[in-house]
Every structure is written in C-alpha cells, then in structure tokens.
Design a protein around this motif. Sequence first.
Motif, PDB file in Angstrom:
ATOM      1  N   SER A 126      35.703  51.386  34.924  1.00 41.82           N
ATOM      2  CA  SER A 126      35.763  50.192  34.078  1.00 41.82           C
ATOM      3  C   SER A 126      36.684  50.426  32.890  1.00 41.82           C
ATOM      4  O   SER A 126      37.408  49.508  32.462  1.00 41.82           O
ATOM      5  CB  SER A 126      34.358  49.813  33.603  1.00 41.82           C
ATOM      6  N   TYR A 127      36.665  51.635  32.350  1.00 42.96           N
ATOM      7  CA  TYR A 127      37.584  51.965  31.259  1.00 42.96           C
ATOM      8  C   TYR A 127      39.031  51.858  31.715  1.00 42.96           C
ATOM      9  O   TYR A 127      39.895  51.322  31.012  1.00 42.96           O
ATOM     10  CB  TYR A 127      37.306  53.369  30.727  1.00 42.96           C
ATOM     11  N   LEU A 128      39.325  52.358  32.915  1.00 39.96           N
ATOM     12  CA  LEU A 128      40.686  52.285  33.443  1.00 39.96           C
ATOM     13  C   LEU A 128      41.113  50.839  33.659  1.00 39.96           C
ATOM     14  O   LEU A 128      42.265  50.476  33.418  1.00 39.96           O
ATOM     15  CB  LEU A 128      40.789  53.081  34.744  1.00 39.96           C
ATOM     16  N   VAL A 129      40.186  49.996  34.109  1.00 42.57           N
ATOM     17  CA  VAL A 129      40.478  48.564  34.262  1.00 42.57           C
ATOM     18  C   VAL A 129      40.850  47.962  32.917  1.00 42.57           C
ATOM     19  O   VAL A 129      41.816  47.202  32.792  1.00 42.57           O
ATOM     20  CB  VAL A 129      39.273  47.829  34.878  1.00 42.57           C
ATOM     21  N   SER A 130      40.101  48.322  31.883  1.00 49.93           N
ATOM     22  CA  SER A 130      40.379  47.832  30.533  1.00 49.93           C
ATOM     23  C   SER A 130      41.720  48.359  30.034  1.00 49.93           C
ATOM     24  O   SER A 130      42.525  47.617  29.461  1.00 49.93           O
ATOM     25  CB  SER A 130      39.257  48.258  29.585  1.00 49.93           C
ATOM     26  N   LEU A 131      41.978  49.642  30.263  1.00 49.75           N
ATOM     27  CA  LEU A 131      43.217  50.278  29.820  1.00 49.75           C
ATOM     28  C   LEU A 131      44.437  49.605  30.453  1.00 49.75           C
ATOM     29  O   LEU A 131      45.455  49.372  29.787  1.00 49.75           O
ATOM     30  CB  LEU A 131      43.197  51.765  30.197  1.00 49.75           C
ATOM     31  N   LEU A 132      44.336  49.265  31.737  1.00 48.57           N
ATOM     32  CA  LEU A 132      45.453  48.678  32.465  1.00 48.57           C
ATOM     33  C   LEU A 132      45.571  47.170  32.251  1.00 48.57           C
ATOM     34  O   LEU A 132      46.476  46.533  32.782  1.00 48.57           O
ATOM     35  CB  LEU A 132      45.316  48.970  33.964  1.00 48.57           C
ATOM     36  N   GLY A 133      44.646  46.608  31.490  1.00 47.15           N
ATOM     37  CA  GLY A 133      44.735  45.192  31.146  1.00 47.15           C
ATOM     38  C   GLY A 133      44.483  44.250  32.302  1.00 47.15           C
ATOM     39  O   GLY A 133      45.040  43.145  32.345  1.00 47.15           O
ATOM     40  N   ILE A 134      43.637  44.652  33.247  1.00 44.88           N
ATOM     41  CA  ILE A 134      43.308  43.782  34.385  1.00 44.88           C
ATOM     42  C   ILE A 134      42.230  42.797  33.926  1.00 44.88           C
ATOM     43  O   ILE A 134      41.128  43.197  33.548  1.00 44.88           O
ATOM     44  CB  ILE A 134      42.835  44.617  35.590  1.00 44.88           C
ATOM     45  N   GLU A 135      42.556  41.524  33.959  1.00 45.70           N
ATOM     46  CA  GLU A 135      41.713  40.519  33.318  1.00 45.70           C
ATOM     47  C   GLU A 135      40.520  40.086  34.155  1.00 45.70           C
ATOM     48  O   GLU A 135      39.499  39.654  33.616  1.00 45.70           O
ATOM     49  CB  GLU A 135      42.549  39.289  32.966  1.00 45.70           C
ATOM     50  N   HIS A 136      40.625  40.148  35.471  1.00 41.30           N
ATOM     51  CA  HIS A 136      39.574  39.622  36.343  1.00 41.30           C
ATOM     52  C   HIS A 136      38.849  40.785  37.029  1.00 41.30           C
ATOM     53  O   HIS A 136      39.480  41.625  37.677  1.00 41.30           O
ATOM     54  CB  HIS A 136      40.160  38.678  37.388  1.00 41.30           C
ATOM     55  N   VAL A 137      37.544  40.819  36.890  1.00 41.35           N
ATOM     56  CA  VAL A 137      36.723  41.889  37.458  1.00 41.35           C
ATOM     57  C   VAL A 137      35.604  41.289  38.298  1.00 41.35           C
ATOM     58  O   VAL A 137      34.926  40.350  37.862  1.00 41.35           O
ATOM     59  CB  VAL A 137      36.109  42.775  36.342  1.00 41.35           C
ATOM     60  N   VAL A 138      35.448  41.810  39.512  1.00 43.45           N
ATOM     61  CA  VAL A 138      34.316  41.447  40.358  1.00 43.45           C
ATOM     62  C   VAL A 138      33.471  42.696  40.540  1.00 43.45           C
ATOM     63  O   VAL A 138      33.947  43.701  41.068  1.00 43.45           O
ATOM     64  CB  VAL A 138      34.761  40.924  41.736  1.00 43.45           C
ATOM     65  N   VAL A 139      32.252  42.652  40.088  1.00 51.67           N
ATOM     66  CA  VAL A 139      31.322  43.768  40.276  1.00 51.67           C
ATOM     67  C   VAL A 139      30.499  43.470  41.515  1.00 51.67           C
ATOM     68  O   VAL A 139      29.699  42.529  41.533  1.00 51.67           O
ATOM     69  CB  VAL A 139      30.412  43.962  39.046  1.00 51.67           C
ATOM     70  N   CYS A 140      30.715  44.256  42.561  1.00 52.14           N
ATOM     71  CA  CYS A 140      29.955  44.092  43.805  1.00 52.14           C
ATOM     72  C   CYS A 140      28.808  45.100  43.826  1.00 52.14           C
ATOM     73  O   CYS A 140      29.050  46.310  43.858  1.00 52.14           O
ATOM     74  CB  CYS A 140      30.848  44.310  45.020  1.00 52.14           C
ATOM     75  N   LEU A 141      27.599  44.611  43.789  1.00 53.68           N
ATOM     76  CA  LEU A 141      26.436  45.487  43.928  1.00 53.68           C
ATOM     77  C   LEU A 141      26.199  45.680  45.416  1.00 53.68           C
ATOM     78  O   LEU A 141      25.632  44.810  46.093  1.00 53.68           O
ATOM     79  CB  LEU A 141      25.207  44.881  43.248  1.00 53.68           C
ATOM     80  N   ASN A 142      26.670  46.821  45.908  1.00 52.22           N
ATOM     81  CA  ASN A 142      26.650  47.093  47.340  1.00 52.22           C
ATOM     82  C   ASN A 142      25.326  47.753  47.760  1.00 52.22           C
ATOM     83  O   ASN A 142      24.564  48.224  46.934  1.00 52.22           O
ATOM     84  CB  ASN A 142      27.837  47.993  47.702  1.00 52.22           C
ATOM     85  N   LYS A 143      25.106  47.767  49.052  1.00 49.94           N
ATOM     86  CA  LYS A 143      23.918  48.374  49.672  1.00 49.94           C
ATOM     87  C   LYS A 143      22.635  47.667  49.243  1.00 49.94           C
ATOM     88  O   LYS A 143      21.573  48.285  49.070  1.00 49.94           O
ATOM     89  CB  LYS A 143      23.845  49.871  49.358  1.00 49.94           C
ATOM     90  N   MET A 144      22.739  46.337  49.078  1.00 39.59           N
ATOM     91  CA  MET A 144      21.550  45.567  48.735  1.00 39.59           C
ATOM     92  C   MET A 144      20.501  45.639  49.841  1.00 39.59           C
ATOM     93  O   MET A 144      19.296  45.476  49.585  1.00 39.59           O
ATOM     94  CB  MET A 144      21.934  44.110  48.468  1.00 39.59           C
ATOM     95  N   ASP A 145      20.937  45.901  51.080  1.00 41.46           N
ATOM     96  CA  ASP A 145      19.982  46.034  52.187  1.00 41.46           C
ATOM     97  C   ASP A 145      19.071  47.228  51.996  1.00 41.46           C
ATOM     98  O   ASP A 145      17.961  47.275  52.532  1.00 41.46           O
ATOM     99  CB  ASP A 145      20.736  46.162  53.519  1.00 41.46           C
ATOM    100  N   MET A 146      19.515  48.214  51.220  1.00 40.79           N
ATOM    101  CA  MET A 146      18.724  49.424  51.010  1.00 40.79           C
ATOM    102  C   MET A 146      17.734  49.294  49.867  1.00 40.79           C
ATOM    103  O   MET A 146      16.939  50.200  49.624  1.00 40.79           O
ATOM    104  CB  MET A 146      19.647  50.626  50.764  1.00 40.79           C
ATOM    105  N   VAL A 147      17.787  48.182  49.135  1.00 36.69           N
ATOM    106  CA  VAL A 147      16.800  47.935  48.074  1.00 36.69           C
ATOM    107  C   VAL A 147      16.037  46.652  48.376  1.00 36.69           C
ATOM    108  O   VAL A 147      15.511  45.991  47.470  1.00 36.69           O
ATOM    109  CB  VAL A 147      17.468  47.865  46.680  1.00 36.69           C
ATOM    110  N   GLY A 148      15.993  46.301  49.656  1.00 38.56           N
ATOM    111  CA  GLY A 148      15.230  45.134  50.078  1.00 38.56           C
ATOM    112  C   GLY A 148      15.776  43.821  49.569  1.00 38.56           C
ATOM    113  O   GLY A 148      15.026  42.848  49.398  1.00 38.56           O
ATOM    114  N   TYR A 149      17.088  43.760  49.295  1.00 38.41           N
ATOM    115  CA  TYR A 149      17.737  42.547  48.793  1.00 38.41           C
ATOM    116  C   TYR A 149      17.029  42.019  47.537  1.00 38.41           C
ATOM    117  O   TYR A 149      16.822  40.824  47.370  1.00 38.41           O
ATOM    118  CB  TYR A 149      17.780  41.459  49.864  1.00 38.41           C
ATOM    119  N   SER A 150      16.682  42.944  46.662  1.00 37.03           N
ATOM    120  CA  SER A 150      15.857  42.616  45.498  1.00 37.03           C
ATOM    121  C   SER A 150      16.640  41.923  44.383  1.00 37.03           C
ATOM    122  O   SER A 150      17.639  42.451  43.879  1.00 37.03           O
ATOM    123  CB  SER A 150      15.223  43.900  44.944  1.00 37.03           C
TER     124      SER A 150
END
Length: 416
Positions: A126-150
């Motif tokens: 995330s720091y590198l994203v900020s450093l490089l000035g990338i304006e759009h960020v999508v945070v994908c919470l992966n492996k939701m199947d392993m936490v019961g889609y909670s």
Amino acid sequence: MNILKFFTAGSVDDGKSTLIGRLLYDTDSILADQLEALQQSNRKNDDGTIDLAILTDGLRAEREQGITIDVAYKYFQTDKRKFIIADTPGHIQYTRNMVTGASTAKLAIILIDARNGVVEQTIRHSYLVSLLGIEHVVVCLNKMDMVGYSETVFTAITDQYKTLAAQLNLKDVNFIPVSALKGDNVVNESENMSWYHGRSLLHFLETVDVETGAESDLARMPVQWVVRPQTDELHDYRGYAGRILSGEFNVNDKVTVLPSGGSSIIERIEIFDQQPATAFAGQSVTLHLKDNIDISRGDVLVNADHLPQSSKLIEADVCWMDARPLDDSITYLLQHNSKVTKCKIREIVYKVDINTLEKQEAHDFKLNDIGRIVLKTADELAFDLYTDNKANGAAILIDSRTNLTAAALMFRAVAD
C-alpha cells in the motif's frame, strides 16, 4: 475502446496469480493450446480442480516454488474495455520488480488473505501504491470460502485497512470479497455472499473511471530528433519529432523551449501524412515552429503558459534497483525522457522501512531500498513534480561503470 492497465500485489500465497488466472479463464480469454496445456498439467488444487496460477507463473522457479518472482504481463478484453495486467511479486526481495510492473498502472489490486487480515506486506504494498501515485485501489479480500463467507470478517478487515489508507492518503479505495479459487465475485457475482451488494471485480474494472484531466494543460514533448532532410525538394524543412508525454498541442499555440527559454508559435503539426489541428498525449508527432530557434535532442517543448520546474538541484524519491549499493563518490547518468546528463548524489535525506513506514537516517542504499535523496545534475532539467505529472516527473539513474539501471526516481521538489 480504452485500455486499463492495472497490477496485482499481495503477500506470498494470497492468490494473486490464481485471481488473474480466474479472470482469464472465466472470461474465455485463454487460447486453445493454453487451455489444453492447463488441463494436462499435473499441478492441481486440493479439490482436484485446475491450478489457474499456472497461467501467469512463467518461470520454472515460479512453477516449482509456487511464488511470483518476475512481473508477468497478461492481456484480455471484454465488450467494454481492453486490459493489461501486471502480476507483480509480493516478496520484499523483489520490490524492484513490483515497482517496475506498477509504474505505468492506473489501478492497483491489493489482495488480502481473509484468514490473516492486514499484514506487514499489505502495509508495504500500500505504501508503494501511495509512493507511485496510483489513485484507484481495489482491495480484494480473497479466500472468503475459507472463512465461511463471513460478513463479520469482511467488515473487520475493511475497517482495519481504511485506517491504513487514511494514513497513506489513498483516496479512491474499494473493497470486494472474493474467492479466486471458487470464482466468487471475480467475474460473476457470488451467490454465497448475499450480504454483499457491490459489483464483481470484472464489473468494477469495466466501469471504473480512470481518465483524469489534471494534466491536460501540462503539454510536454521532449525532442527526440531534429528533422532536417536538406534535399532539393525539402530544402527549408525543419521539424521537431517526439512523443507527446502529456497534455495537447494545437496549431497557433505558443510554446517555450527548455532549458534555453526560447519561444515560438506552432505553425504545423504532422502525424505521418496527416496535418491535424491538435495532437494529444501518446501520439508521435513532428512539430513545425514559425521561428528558427536553437533546439536539440533532449530539449523539451512545453505550453508557454504552464511551465515546468527548472533546476540542477532536485529532491527525489528513489527505489534502488542495482545489486551495487549507492555510491555518492561516483558520477551517475540521469536519463529524463530523451535527456541524459551526469549527476552526483548530494545527500541521503532518509530511508523508509517499508514494513513500518518509519523514516530512518541512512548513509547508504542497497537493492530494493526506498527513500529520498538530493541530487545535483550537470545540466538544468525541465521537469514536473511527480504528483503533478508522472510522465514528466520520473527518471532513472544509470551506473556509468556498468550501464545498468541503478534506480528509479520520482521528482518531489526543487532542492535548496
């Protein structure tokens, strides 16, 4: 149809390669021979399904270790948009590879393992994203199947990341719960998370607006070649060829030539055999001026009403990319677009611990280190601050002893 360049980042085993493989597989973007090789591969998931990470793990070492080492570029398109994906490595020892892959991206996908939440590598990426000035960020919470889609897990991690995003001044941050392994919310919306009412990842990528007009006035064209045929037919022909970095040039625009400071008016624009009234960023053109002024390769034509910075003393963020550490006793070469000049490192301002974001006093830079330096160039540079205009605000350092790229630079200020 426009093109969206994006990159993926995440910790080892967060599922970056699998996510990209899922995007390609579920959008039918895999060639027949690739699909056949994929089906015949002996790499399978625990449930016996195909390991889609094979599609991006091109190096033998990557396939053997199950990690990403180098940047893998993949291309696909839908009815709405074309995409260029950079699958970048997550491990700290390949930071330079990640910076290289992310440098031209308009959007970042940061993967978080839903079982682990925000970890040190999430902070670093995330720091590198900020450093490089990338304006759009999508945070994908992966492996939701392993936490019961909670939904509770999803909410807790998003709250945790929002705190980090505020600290790093990340503005456009979006959260999507996914399972790259099962395909939930990657291309098709999931039936397992009825509590989530947002878009799937693909739908988001197809519709996100990444076009910005902030650089439209910052017309910049480094001169790559002065065209003087000197033939009988073209005896008086004089054109200045180059690729427009940013903004636009119009016939009758007043332009300034830097670093000399001379001014003139654009008389004609040529693109192949066409003579348009306007030329835009990304186009390779030949500009003709009304006045014959001294212009050479490496000079920059700019909008006379919006001049860039001009200095020999520059403060810049740096990502060190060479196995040889920084040596302030030698002369480096700095390449800024088509301009190459000698330079010396005057000062190391600080080095960043990119796991804690702490700025530390430092006396050297080694491979993958990131921080800030002050450098002195032999020739005056015409540059924009990286935050204002990435295209004219970045450069590379070249080790004159080996001719290898030593570092990537992002200009932050004119130094005192």
